[in-house]
Design a protein around this motif. Sequence first.
Motif, PDB file in Angstrom:
ATOM      1  N   THR A   1       0.634  -1.529   0.565  1.00 44.36           N
ATOM      2  CA  THR A   1      -0.028  -0.625  -0.002  1.00 44.36           C
ATOM      3  C   THR A   1       1.149   1.031   0.249  1.00 44.36           C
ATOM      4  OG1 THR A   1      -1.725  -1.390   1.023  1.00 44.36           O
ATOM      5  CG2 THR A   1      -1.276   1.515   1.227  1.00 44.36           C
ATOM      6  N   TYR A   2       1.803   0.896   1.258  1.00 48.15           N
ATOM      7  CA  TYR A   2       2.654   2.169   0.853  1.00 48.15           C
ATOM      8  C   TYR A   2       3.823   2.199  -0.072  1.00 48.15           C
ATOM      9  CZ  TYR A   2      -1.226   3.817   4.749  1.00 48.15           C
ATOM     10  OH  TYR A   2      -1.866   4.191   5.173  1.00 48.15           O
ATOM     11  N   TYR A   3       3.889   1.438  -0.702  1.00 49.41           N
ATOM     12  CA  TYR A   3       5.811   1.346  -0.546  1.00 49.41           C
ATOM     13  C   TYR A   3       7.311   1.392  -0.730  1.00 49.41           C
ATOM     14  CZ  TYR A   3       1.733   2.332  -4.419  1.00 49.41           C
ATOM     15  OH  TYR A   3       0.292   2.781  -5.021  1.00 49.41           O
ATOM     16  N   VAL A   4       6.850   0.801   0.707  1.00 54.10           N
ATOM     17  CA  VAL A   4       8.197   1.041   1.196  1.00 54.10           C
ATOM     18  C   VAL A   4       9.024  -0.464   0.811  1.00 54.10           C
ATOM     19  CG1 VAL A   4       9.017   0.807   3.861  1.00 54.10           C
ATOM     20  CG2 VAL A   4       6.811   2.071   3.445  1.00 54.10           C
ATOM     21  N   ASP A   5      10.581  -0.229   1.081  1.00 48.94           N
ATOM     22  CA  ASP A   5      11.114  -0.747   0.796  1.00 48.94           C
ATOM     23  C   ASP A   5      11.162  -1.662   1.549  1.00 48.94           C
ATOM     24  OD1 ASP A   5      13.929  -2.401   0.836  1.00 48.94           O
ATOM     25  OD2 ASP A   5      14.219  -1.371  -0.713  1.00 48.94           O
ATOM     26  N   GLN A   6      10.675  -3.438   0.677  1.00 50.73           N
ATOM     27  CA  GLN A   6      10.571  -4.585   1.091  1.00 50.73           C
ATOM     28  C   GLN A   6      11.318  -4.978   1.990  1.00 50.73           C
ATOM     29  OE1 GLN A   6       8.931  -6.904  -2.191  1.00 50.73           O
ATOM     30  NE2 GLN A   6       7.880  -5.138  -2.775  1.00 50.73           N
ATOM     31  N   VAL A   7      12.927  -5.058   1.888  1.00 44.15           N
ATOM     32  CA  VAL A   7      13.788  -5.640   2.623  1.00 44.15           C
ATOM     33  C   VAL A   7      13.794  -4.400   3.904  1.00 44.15           C
ATOM     34  CG1 VAL A   7      16.099  -5.924   2.340  1.00 44.15           C
ATOM     35  CG2 VAL A   7      14.743  -6.315   0.585  1.00 44.15           C
ATOM     36  N   ILE A   8      13.450  -3.793   3.880  1.00 47.92           N
ATOM     37  CA  ILE A   8      13.902  -2.226   5.270  1.00 47.92           C
ATOM     38  C   ILE A   8      12.516  -3.217   5.969  1.00 47.92           C
ATOM     39  CG2 ILE A   8      13.985  -0.446   5.738  1.00 47.92           C
ATOM     40  CD1 ILE A   8      15.459   0.707   3.501  1.00 47.92           C
ATOM     41  N   VAL A   9      11.243  -2.746   5.444  1.00 50.12           N
ATOM     42  CA  VAL A   9      10.323  -3.709   6.316  1.00 50.12           C
ATOM     43  C   VAL A   9      10.821  -4.804   6.620  1.00 50.12           C
ATOM     44  CG1 VAL A   9       7.923  -4.180   6.303  1.00 50.12           C
ATOM     45  CG2 VAL A   9       8.996  -1.991   4.661  1.00 50.12           C
ATOM     46  N   GLY A  10      10.904  -5.786   6.323  1.00 46.83           N
ATOM     47  CA  GLY A  10      11.438  -7.178   6.367  1.00 46.83           C
ATOM     48  C   GLY A  10      12.335  -6.935   8.096  1.00 46.83           C
ATOM     49  N   VAL A  11      13.334  -6.591   7.719  1.00 48.97           N
ATOM     50  CA  VAL A  11      14.293  -6.461   8.717  1.00 48.97           C
ATOM     51  C   VAL A  11      13.810  -5.788   9.744  1.00 48.97           C
ATOM     52  CG1 VAL A  11      16.390  -5.294   9.317  1.00 48.97           C
ATOM     53  CG2 VAL A  11      16.028  -6.216   7.270  1.00 48.97           C
ATOM     54  N   VAL A  12      12.751  -4.536   9.674  1.00 52.96           N
ATOM     55  CA  VAL A  12      12.253  -4.086  11.170  1.00 52.96           C
ATOM     56  C   VAL A  12      10.991  -4.768  11.695  1.00 52.96           C
ATOM     57  CG1 VAL A  12      11.182  -2.162  11.475  1.00 52.96           C
ATOM     58  CG2 VAL A  12      12.987  -1.436   9.907  1.00 52.96           C
ATOM     59  N   LEU A  13      10.885  -5.834  11.011  1.00 53.50           N
ATOM     60  CA  LEU A  13       9.576  -6.834  11.922  1.00 53.50           C
ATOM     61  C   LEU A  13      10.688  -7.804  12.359  1.00 53.50           C
ATOM     62  CD1 LEU A  13       7.131  -7.082   8.974  1.00 53.50           C
ATOM     63  CD2 LEU A  13       6.778  -6.160  11.110  1.00 53.50           C
ATOM     64  N   ASN A  14      11.786  -8.263  11.190  1.00 52.07           N
ATOM     65  CA  ASN A  14      12.326  -8.971  12.553  1.00 52.07           C
ATOM     66  C   ASN A  14      12.932  -8.565  13.770  1.00 52.07           C
ATOM     67  OD1 ASN A  14      12.195 -11.424  10.438  1.00 52.07           O
ATOM     68  ND2 ASN A  14      13.999 -10.657   9.711  1.00 52.07           N
ATOM     69  N   VAL A  15      13.384  -7.793  13.634  1.00 51.81           N
ATOM     70  CA  VAL A  15      13.537  -6.533  15.173  1.00 51.81           C
ATOM     71  C   VAL A  15      12.832  -6.758  16.191  1.00 51.81           C
ATOM     72  CG1 VAL A  15      15.050  -4.718  16.352  1.00 51.81           C
ATOM     73  CG2 VAL A  15      15.575  -6.000  13.482  1.00 51.81           C
ATOM     74  N   LEU A  16      11.487  -6.520  15.677  1.00 48.81           N
ATOM     75  CA  LEU A  16      10.451  -5.648  15.915  1.00 48.81           C
ATOM     76  C   LEU A  16       9.922  -7.237  17.208  1.00 48.81           C
ATOM     77  CD1 LEU A  16       8.495  -3.659  16.875  1.00 48.81           C
ATOM     78  CD2 LEU A  16       7.088  -4.485  14.839  1.00 48.81           C
ATOM     79  N   VAL A  17       9.572  -8.211  16.369  1.00 49.10           N
ATOM     80  CA  VAL A  17       8.596  -9.393  16.924  1.00 49.10           C
ATOM     81  C   VAL A  17      10.075  -9.313  17.741  1.00 49.10           C
ATOM     82  CG1 VAL A  17       8.507 -11.471  16.453  1.00 49.10           C
ATOM     83  CG2 VAL A  17       7.458  -9.838  15.039  1.00 49.10           C
ATOM     84  N   ILE A  18      11.303 -10.333  17.397  1.00 48.82           N
ATOM     85  CA  ILE A  18      11.919 -10.520  18.683  1.00 48.82           C
ATOM     86  C   ILE A  18      12.212  -9.587  19.992  1.00 48.82           C
ATOM     87  CG2 ILE A  18      14.877 -10.606  18.898  1.00 48.82           C
ATOM     88  CD1 ILE A  18      15.535 -11.165  15.840  1.00 48.82           C
TER      89      ILE A  18
END
Length: 424
Positions: A201-218
């Motif tokens: 929806t917001y066209y954010v870089d997918q690699v950055i989003v994935g890395v942030v989600l990994n750190v957030l969930v950990i």
Amino acid sequence: MSAVALDAQPRAVTVVSWKTPVILAVVTVLFALLPILVPRPGDATFRFSSGRDAIQLPELVVPGTGTAWAAVVIGAIIAAVAFVLVSRRRTVPLWLTAVLVVAVIFGFLAWAAAGSTGTLPMVGLLGGALALATPLIFGALGGVIGERAGVVNIAIEAQLLAGAFTAAIAGSLSGSPWVGLIAAMAAGVLVALVLGVFAITYYVDQVIVGVVLNVLVIGLTTFLFRQVLAPNQATMNTVTPFPVLPLPLLSEIPILGPILFRQTIVVYLMYVVVFVVWFGMYRTRWGLRMRAVGEHPQAADTVGINVARTRYMNVLIAGAIAGMGGAFYTLVSVPRFNPEMTAGAGFIALAAVIFGKWDPIKATLAALLFGFATNLQGVLSVIGSPVPSQFMLMLPYVVTIFAVAGLVGKSRAPAADGQPYIKS
């Protein structure tokens, strides 16, 4: 005129590469260094049956160094055949590479177990490898679906960990592992939804989003474990795991029965999911649309396919499948949640996606190979092998490097993988 017409006809061009025979030769030479530099006197004993098997198979005793040299000879012959085929502009068949891999693995096992006091329990080794590979397979299937739809899923680790955490809480509070499994799927979908919102929806870089989600969930699961689960261990972090369910008759098949059909329901579900994903991807309208938006979203949009909705649907399905893999950790492997218990499995699953060339069956086989390497380090340490455990831990990543370099052919991601689609 006929000669001109013949010349004008299109000709099939076979593209061959020297990378495959070169890498096969390099693998053979590197493996030959083992018996040359570290010869292992003595024999290796392979055990193919357990004490509870109805049909007992005899043990196989082979010379350790001799078997290793036999594997080197087989590898050299295969590498030579590969060079001849490429020189004649013919492709190297995949089964030749498979034979070399099997020969090298068997030769390595014989070399590693030579002279040791224990025997190599092949049923336990392969059965344990299947169990360890199960969450990797779920994660890899989720990665294949997401990336075939055009969304890079670096957040497989987050989905696995969120699934494990939620399965522990839901399974403990309800007393049912089935409730924990469903909750784990929901947690994977939630992480996937966040990925989809930012990436689609917001066209954010997918690699950055994935890395942030990994750190957030950990960070989130570690914090909640210390604040909620640890003080309430008995009520919120004590799970009734799925029991092992041997399938009648099938579990008594020599070698294959104990490996494939003496597993938990999660492993049996994995068999079903692998088939469903493969069939759906290549035999249904859903799979055709998924692959279309991953290869050429503008063309798919032109024929009436809603690219954003298709990507959202597949990302959420991928999250549910990855969540099932996370449930394996707390509902099968260890009946409780521990911080960071996935230990980077999501990244190994992502490597399996690349190794498997974004194909569900090949990604499953790659995950099985990684599970085998992980289980092998424990078995070799038990029988007293001198092979360092660090070597086995790095093996999946080394295999991935060889795969990307061309050992299994050219690896090409979907054309629109990682590219946001902005409707014009």
